[in-house]
Scaffold this motif. Structure first.
Motif, PDB file in Angstrom:
ATOM      1  N   VAL A  92       0.846  -1.194   0.000  1.00 35.23           N
ATOM      2  CA  VAL A  92       0.000   0.000   0.000  1.00 35.23           C
ATOM      3  C   VAL A  92       0.885   1.248   0.000  1.00 35.23           C
ATOM      4  O   VAL A  92       0.482   2.314   0.457  1.00 35.23           O
ATOM      5  N   SER A  94       1.846   2.947  -2.548  1.00 37.85           N
ATOM      6  CA  SER A  94       1.496   3.898  -3.604  1.00 37.85           C
ATOM      7  C   SER A  94       0.037   3.682  -3.986  1.00 37.85           C
ATOM      8  O   SER A  94      -0.551   2.632  -3.704  1.00 37.85           O
ATOM      9  N   ASP A  95      -0.540   4.684  -4.647  1.00 40.35           N
ATOM     10  CA  ASP A  95      -1.928   4.562  -5.089  1.00 40.35           C
ATOM     11  C   ASP A  95      -2.107   3.406  -6.062  1.00 40.35           C
ATOM     12  O   ASP A  95      -3.098   2.659  -5.980  1.00 40.35           O
ATOM     13  N   SER A  96      -1.164   3.238  -6.975  1.00 40.21           N
ATOM     14  CA  SER A  96      -1.301   2.160  -7.957  1.00 40.21           C
ATOM     15  C   SER A  96      -1.225   0.796  -7.281  1.00 40.21           C
ATOM     16  O   SER A  96      -1.978  -0.126  -7.624  1.00 40.21           O
ATOM     17  N   ALA A  98      -1.985   0.099  -4.100  1.00 40.31           N
ATOM     18  CA  ALA A  98      -3.186  -0.098  -3.285  1.00 40.31           C
ATOM     19  C   ALA A  98      -4.396  -0.413  -4.154  1.00 40.31           C
ATOM     20  O   ALA A  98      -5.242  -1.234  -3.784  1.00 40.31           O
ATOM     21  N   HIS A 141       6.218   9.412   4.887  1.00 36.29           N
ATOM     22  CA  HIS A 141       5.496   8.630   3.885  1.00 36.29           C
ATOM     23  C   HIS A 141       5.253   7.206   4.398  1.00 36.29           C
ATOM     24  O   HIS A 141       4.147   6.666   4.286  1.00 36.29           O
ATOM     25  N   VAL A 145       1.617   8.520   5.319  1.00 38.26           N
ATOM     26  CA  VAL A 145       1.029   8.551   3.983  1.00 38.26           C
ATOM     27  C   VAL A 145       0.607   7.152   3.536  1.00 38.26           C
ATOM     28  O   VAL A 145      -0.446   6.980   2.905  1.00 38.26           O
ATOM     29  N   THR A 146       1.402   6.143   3.891  1.00 39.71           N
ATOM     30  CA  THR A 146       1.040   4.772   3.541  1.00 39.71           C
ATOM     31  C   THR A 146      -0.319   4.397   4.116  1.00 39.71           C
ATOM     32  O   THR A 146      -1.145   3.757   3.449  1.00 39.71           O
ATOM     33  N   ILE A 149      -3.006   6.137   2.085  1.00 40.73           N
ATOM     34  CA  ILE A 149      -3.206   5.467   0.802  1.00 40.73           C
ATOM     35  C   ILE A 149      -4.062   4.221   0.991  1.00 40.73           C
ATOM     36  O   ILE A 149      -5.008   3.965   0.230  1.00 40.73           O
ATOM     37  N   ARG A 152      -7.629   5.264   1.625  1.00 44.10           N
ATOM     38  CA  ARG A 152      -8.240   5.861   0.436  1.00 44.10           C
ATOM     39  C   ARG A 152      -8.794   4.806  -0.513  1.00 44.10           C
ATOM     40  O   ARG A 152      -9.802   5.022  -1.183  1.00 44.10           O
ATOM     41  N   HIS A 153      -8.161   3.651  -0.554  1.00 45.82           N
ATOM     42  CA  HIS A 153      -8.604   2.596  -1.467  1.00 45.82           C
ATOM     43  C   HIS A 153      -9.445   1.527  -0.780  1.00 45.82           C
ATOM     44  O   HIS A 153     -10.376   0.983  -1.399  1.00 45.82           O
TER      45      HIS A 153
END
Length: 268
Positions: A92, A94-96, A98, A141, A145-146, A149, A152-153
């Motif tokens: 998780v 990065s957005d891609s 996740a 991050h 941030v992790t 992310i 968020r998903h």
């Protein structure tokens, strides 16, 4: 009259004769549908292993997620290769990544009981004054941030297909105290706690229980048992409290704190 008297004995005999019962076959029992699995992100870490083990012991099936396939294989071997354990190498960070994880989870099962996020970065000692912006950005991050992310998903993913499920993120005691030598951990923990409070408010209209379990002490795990203190929380204890929250939490409190020896976590 004669006709009636002639029939009477036979009628009595017919009525009193025992009925032959047909052998009854046991009805096949309807098999209970399997309970939805729980996703544990960071399952191969010390705390993650305790959570995974407690979930399996409580009868839950688990999808264990970690970045390194080798550590997931070691986790399965440590726990005896249980049939209720699935492993999934994923990230998780990065957005891609996740988004790919959410797609893989959606393909595996139609519904989940919850997602437990127990990730943190390796620690490196040093004063904040001695660290450059690259180090601080990387640590924030990894520790904050992790988590955002993942939320968020995976929160929308749960809301879409698993109403009533729980999204539970773990946090540490360093959110409340300045940890000299590891100040970036304290900063990240405090930021993560506020992030979960914000997510809790933002998700009130979603059918997902969004909460943080804040651990009020370091945790004794199979990785640090030789140097851990007896007053610390135990990874198995944390796991059992996670199971209880999944089963019984009403989701009203944004942050719950667990102290060693406590019967249950308390809202803070």
């Amino acid at each position: 009259s004669t006709h009636r008297h002639t029939l009477f004995p036979y009628t009595t005999l017919f009525r009193s004769a025992p009925m032959m019962s047909r052998p009854t076959r046991p009805r096949p029992r309807r098999s209970e549908p399997p309970s939805p699995p729980v996703v544990v992100i960071g399952a191969s870490g010390g705390v993650g292993v305790g959570i995974t083990e407690a979930l399996l012991a409580a009868g839950h099936s688990v999808v264990a997620v970690a970045r390194q396939r080798e550590r997931l294989l070691a986790l399965a071997q440590r726990l005896g290769q249980p049939a209720a354990l699935q492993t999934l190498p994923a990230s998780v960070a990065s957005d891609s990544a996740a988004a790919q994880l959410a797609a893989e989870l959606r393909a595996r099962h139609p519904r989940y009981a919850g997602v437990v996020v127990a990730v943190n970065a390796p620690r490196e000692r040093g004063r904040l004054l001695d660290r450059d912006e690259v180090f601080l950005e990387n640590m924030l991050h990894a520790n904050v941030v992790t988590h955002l992310i993942a939320a968020r998903h995976l929160i929308p993913f749960l809301a879409e297909g698993s109403p009533g499920a729980m999204y539970l993120a773990l946090g540490g005691v360093s959110a409340e105290f300045p940890w000299a030598g590891y100040g970036y951990v304290s900063i990240g923990s405090a930021a993560l706690r506020m992030a979960l409070r914000v997510l809790h408010e933002e998700c009130r209209d979603l059918p997902v229980r969004v909460q943080q379990l804040s651990l009020a002490s370091p945790v004794r795990t199979h990785l640090n048992r030789e140097c851990a203190c007896s007053q610390w929380l135990d990874a198995g204890e944390v796991g059992r409290q996670v199971v209880a929250l999944l089963q019984r939490s009403d989701g009203q409190a944004a942050v719950l704190q667990l102290r060693a020896g406590a019967a249950q976590p308390e809202p803070i």
